[in-house]
Design an enzyme around this catalytic site. Sequence first.
Site, PDB file in Angstrom:
ATOM      1  N   LYS A  81       0.855  -1.188   0.000  1.00  0.00           N
ATOM      2  CA  LYS A  81       0.000   0.000   0.000  1.00  0.00           C
ATOM      3  C   LYS A  81       0.891   1.239   0.000  1.00  0.00           C
ATOM      4  O   LYS A  81       1.858   1.320   0.775  1.00  0.00           O
ATOM      5  CB  LYS A  81      -0.914  -0.022   1.230  1.00  0.00           C
ATOM      6  CG  LYS A  81      -1.975   1.083   1.243  1.00  0.00           C
ATOM      7  CD  LYS A  81      -2.930   0.878   2.404  1.00  0.00           C
ATOM      8  CE  LYS A  81      -4.027   1.934   2.445  1.00  0.00           C
ATOM      9  NZ  LYS A  81      -5.024   1.683   3.520  1.00  0.00           N
ATOM     10  N   SER A 154      -9.859   1.741   2.499  1.00  0.00           N
ATOM     11  CA  SER A 154      -8.959   2.572   1.731  1.00  0.00           C
ATOM     12  C   SER A 154      -7.876   1.770   1.015  1.00  0.00           C
ATOM     13  O   SER A 154      -7.203   2.282   0.131  1.00  0.00           O
ATOM     14  CB  SER A 154      -8.283   3.585   2.661  1.00  0.00           C
ATOM     15  OG  SER A 154      -7.416   2.936   3.590  1.00  0.00           O
ATOM     16  N   SER A 178     -10.486  -0.449   6.671  1.00  0.00           N
ATOM     17  CA  SER A 178      -9.795  -0.275   5.397  1.00  0.00           C
ATOM     18  C   SER A 178      -9.031  -1.486   4.887  1.00  0.00           C
ATOM     19  O   SER A 178      -8.523  -1.464   3.772  1.00  0.00           O
ATOM     20  CB  SER A 178      -8.833   0.921   5.488  1.00  0.00           C
ATOM     21  OG  SER A 178      -9.557   2.119   5.623  1.00  0.00           O
TER      22      SER A 178
END
Length: 364
Positions: A81, A154, A178
């Site tokens: 990420k 997210s 998330s």
Amino acid sequence: MTDALHYLELTALAARLKAREISALEVTRAQLDRIDAIDRDLGSYVHVMAETAVTEAKAADAEIAQGRYRGPLHGVPIALKDLLWTKGTPTAAGTTLHRNFRPDEDATVVRRLKDAGAVILGKVQLTEGAYADHHPRVKPPKNPWNASYWPGISSSGSAVATAAGLCYGSLGSDTGGSIRWPCAANGLTGLKPSWGRVSRHGAFELAATLDHIGPIGRSAADAGALLGAIAGQDPNDPTSLFDPVPDYLAAAARDVRGLRIGVDAAWNSDDVDVTTQHVLADAIDAFRTLGADIVDVRFPDVVQAIADWTPNCAVEAAVAHEATYPAHRDEYGPILASVIEAGRALSALDYQKILRAGWRFAAG
């Protein structure tokens, strides 16, 4: 390489790499080719680190050939990420403001993946600042199963890349869902680890007391393999736990006979969609059949805790962005800006009430 290999579980690929039935270099090059072929439509990657990935794959093959096998991530292509610092590589956290930021060190979890022999394919997309929406100038990743479906937030890129066979697992972060939401949206297994289980050093902050870094994989075993590599105490993160890291893969292989599993029937049914209820019921039946002891429990009332999450996150986000907001307000998207504004507007009295409510909830 066939799609069957692209969609292998991480642990299954690890067994083939260890046995030298396939090389890390072969797998890595196939992954890079696949990213080049289909990710232009999916948009999961922000930066593909092809050159370093090939170098890491060659090193993994050499070590495995010499009998220096590091464990289940050795030679396995993984995605990060893009809020995790990666030395010398742009790390923007889903923003335009930080698009040129190149950290001079790796986040602790990135370093631990490298120490485990993982091959880092690149950085994947996320919502702005890991909050609730993508920046208006950032194209959201597409769900690989249906472009009209939600990709999740997210850790959207982490889940899309893993589901689409563009990596064999990934790291995400979870502040309020998330990891769990994108895994549910893309048909994956993710885990929000216990607080302090995984170091947050070198990760862009959304809310300091709510952020967690965790694994995204295609199975519980894959998630366990990733968690085992990144977990553990870190002197650079004073909130990290000193407790020893269990062997999650070994634990997953143990018999569940006699294991006590608490189930709150109301929690699993009230305002829960029917499909999810059926899946939960099947899981409970499976554990019972395998010999687990299913016991009734009553989860505490979470109404106030849920209501307090947003203002608590807002205050912490305002602190996290204090150096750039409101000074660079015009570079923020409307959703992240709105939560920061809400945090800056909350009174000290109201924030103290939120903290006190949290203490009472934690105390039971």
